[in-house]
Design a protein around this motif. Structure first.
Motif: not given
Length: 88
Positions: A41-44, A49-52
């Motif tokens: 869940v943390g990685e998702v 956030v990185e993608s945004a």
């Protein structure tokens, strides 16, 4: 935090692997599975956030053209109160 029981069916190879990995880490299978889910869940969330951030960077010029260069940067407080001129 209250615990909820979750029953999961897996093949014997997967069950053996879970028991072995939990044992290597000195934890119960329950705790091992719980840690795997929390990490996933943390990685998702991090990936989202990185993608945004990448999206915003890639389309920054489009947003600037549409809304003007005076728009606040990410994380900055916005002023939606009186006296703010509408960019349209």
């Amino acid at each position: 935090m209250a615990k909820t029981q979750l029953n999961v069916r897996v093949d014997e190879t997967t069950a053996d692997a879970a028991r072995r990995q939990a044992g290597r880490r000195g934890m119960s299978v329950n705790r091992y599975i719980e840690e795997l889910v929390k990490r996933d869940v943390g990685e998702v969330g991090k990936t989202f956030v990185e993608s945004a951030a990448d999206f915003m960077k890639q389309y920054e010029s489009v947003f600037t053209e549409e809304f003007g260069a005076d728009t606040p940067s990410a994380g900055a407080a916005t002023d939606h109160g009186p006296g703010r001129e509408d960019a349209r």
